[in-house]
Design an enzyme around this catalytic site. Structure first.
Site, short mmCIF file in Angstrom:
data_model
loop_
_atom_site.label_atom_id
_atom_site.label_comp_id
_atom_site.label_asym_id
_atom_site.label_seq_id
_atom_site.Cartn_x
_atom_site.Cartn_y
_atom_site.Cartn_z
N LYS A 130 0.85 -1.19 0.00
CA LYS A 130 0.00 0.00 0.00
C LYS A 130 0.88 1.24 0.00
O LYS A 130 1.52 1.57 1.00
CB LYS A 130 -0.91 0.00 1.23
CG LYS A 130 -2.10 0.94 1.11
CD LYS A 130 -3.08 0.45 0.06
CE LYS A 130 -4.28 1.37 -0.04
NZ LYS A 130 -5.18 0.95 -1.12
N SER A 184 -8.71 -0.42 -4.50
CA SER A 184 -8.91 -0.09 -3.09
C SER A 184 -10.41 0.03 -2.81
O SER A 184 -11.15 -0.92 -3.04
CB SER A 184 -8.13 1.18 -2.74
OG SER A 184 -7.78 1.17 -1.37
#
Length: 541
Positions: free
Chosen positions: A172, A358
């Site tokens: 991430k 996401s």
């Protein structure tokens, strides 16, 4: 194409097909044998629901493009179409969709693509045409895909600005450009694999269209084709010619024949609703300002939920297609949209655009089936939290923030100090809880184990082609594919009517945020403790 010489071409005046369709052209005009179809711009999926925004943007959409293609396919008097390319500013999935549409046209009519500038994605779209022509002076930029990111960590540190970051998990990277001074190994590896997958799909499509091997197409990239004549010699294009050599007396611009083209017929008692989630996902209402510096396009949970409810309550709607083109955003907003879809008693098919990552992947897992383009950017199952720390900057500038509080976590959102150990622990627990819920939603929706979702998650980004292989996506396709799957699930024919489900139709002007924070990120997200977001540097050209 000796029958295509004529006077200068009129500008495209209208792209609408929702006009009367007389059996013949206006008095004095004859049916043309060739039509010019202009292709340029960004091609969002569908027209905005706000009528004033339609007037402001006046942009071609994928919806209007497909209507034009369908109408041209059904014109019995038409021999061929000259597809004239201007500046095409589209993402990979949009380009792939447009290529498929042109392929559909090329099966029925002779099609010739003409471009003055040829880059990777323009070539992909143009490969859907039967022939490709460039002028001798064409600008050719077919050298491969690239993604680039500038890291500001060292620069900010030099000026006394640091960043506190907590993330789940290692791939991430949404805040890495601000917190780091270089790309880490995890981010580099996923970008390399993303580009490799992009290239493999592009090579396969172009090689198939040009009738050459994949190795030969790769040799074009390695060589660097410098001119139209070289492109012709290598088989990249079919002909070197100028526009005036391609048009004849039987040629007309699309606008001049629009009224003579019959729209695709629809039938059946039921219809399919399309609900769009486009832009950064935020709580509250959607905002459709086209200017990125003023927040850009934002998909608000209130608006999207209202649109889903409208589709659910509509008696004639038998299935819903969720179209997502979003890098993510608010976990709260995404979960509210997911919840509304998950309680739907009508079949739901999700279609992914250029990016559905996401929070933009969180929502589609409520659908019965997920469709993506081979070069859709998706996945990024992870969570991130962070804040700027101006402690050293304040000291240098003589700023002295002072705090009076009864909070156990007084510096949680303050830029004046770093997180304490207690505050960081709270943030870590918060984003881990969000990540676990994300994993649970994916496992439930995709029929995967939590262990498997965590294995392919960890914030990692995938292309649509790779996402199919690991179970995050069901099949490769575009919006047309998604609508067909929705018709199948609802027992409708493929020509069932399709409508855009919007929360309302109003004449409001686009909103422009008044605060300076909107220059960097939609200001409404500054209230979020954590984000499920993919950074913009994953745009691949």
């Amino acid at each position: 194409m000796a029958d295509m010489r004529t006077s200068p071409i009129a500008d495209l005046l209208s792209d609408t097909l929702n006009l009367p369709t007389p059996e013949k052209l206006p008095t004095g005009l004859k049916f043309p044998t060739w039509v010019i179809l202009d292709v340029a711009g960004k091609y969002p999926s569908r027209a905005p629901s706000n009528p004033l925004q339609q007037l402001v943007t006046r942009a071609d959409t994928l919806e209007s493009f497909d209507k034009k293609i369908d109408a041209l396919v059904g014109a019995p008097w038409l021999h061929g179409v000259l597809v004239r390319f201007g500046d095409l500013e589209v993402g990979g999935a949009t380009a792939w969709h447009m290529r498929r549409s042109l392929q559909r046209l090329s099966k029925e009519k002779r099609t010739v693509a003409y471009a003055t500038r040829l880059d990777m994605l323009t070539l992909l779209v143009a490969s859907g045409s039967g022939e490709l022509t460039l002028p001798e002076s064409a600008d050719i930029d077919v050298t491969g895909f690239t993604t680039e990111i500038t890291f500001l960590g060292a620069f900010l540190h030099k000026h006394g600005v640091a960043f506190d970051v907590s993330r789940v998990k290692e791939y991430k990277s949404a805040l890495s450009p601000l917190a780091q001074d270089r790309m880490d190994d995890f981010d580099r590896s996923q970008r390399e694999e993303l580009l490799a997958s992009f290239e493999a799909e592009w090579v396969r499509d172009v090689a198939e269209a040009r009738g050459v091997s994949g190795d030969e197409v790769l040799s074009w990239l390695a060589r660097g084709v410098a001119s139209a004549n070289e492109a012709k010699a290598l088989g990249m294009i079919d002909r070197v010619a100028y526009e005036d050599e391609l048009i004849g007396p039987g040629t007309r611009p699309f606008s001049s024949v629009a009224m003579a083209l019959k729209p695709k017929k629809t039938s059946g008692k039921g219809r399919v609703a399309v609900v769009s989630v486009v832009g950064t996902i935020v709580p509250g209402k959607s905002r459709n300002n086209p200017l990125p510096l003023f927040g850009g396009v934002q998909a608000g949970s209130d608006s999207v939920v209202a649109a889903i409810r409208r589709a659910k309550k509509d008696a004639s709607t038998k299935a819903i297609v969720l179209y997502v083109d979003s890098p993510g955003g608010s976990p709260l907003a995404a979960d509210l949209m997911w919840r509304e879809l998950s309680t739907c008693d009508k079949p739901v098919v999700a279609v992914m655009g250029n990016v559905a990552a996401s929070a933009g992947y969180y929502i589609p897992v409520a659908a019965k089936r997920i469709v993506a383009a081979p070069n859709t950017i998706t996945g990024s199952i992870g969570v991130i939290a962070g804040k700027p720390v101006l402690e050293e900057f304040n000291e240098r500038q003589g700023f002295r923030p002072e705090r009076v509080t009864r909070s156990a976590f007084p510096g949680l959102y303050s830029a004046s100090s770093s997180w304490t150990e207690r505050e960081r622990d709270f943030i870590d627990r918060s984003i881990l809880e969000i990540y676990d819920r994300f994993v649970d939603r994916v496992a439930q929706g995709r029929g995967l184990s939590h262990e498997r979702v965590n294995e392919v998650g960890r914030g990692r980004v995938w292309t649509g082609a790779d996402a199919v292989k690991i179970g995050l996506v069901d099949e490769l396709g575009d919006l047309r594919t998604g609508i067909e799957r929705a018709c199948e699930l609802a027992g409708l024919s493929y020509d069932a009517p399709v409508w855009s489900a919007d929360p309302r139709r109003s004449f409001e002007l686009p909103e422009v945020p008044k605060d300076a924070a909107a220059l960097l990120v939609p200001s409404i997200l500054l209230r979020e403790r954590a984000l499920m977001m993919l950074d913009a540097s994953y745009q691949i050209r």
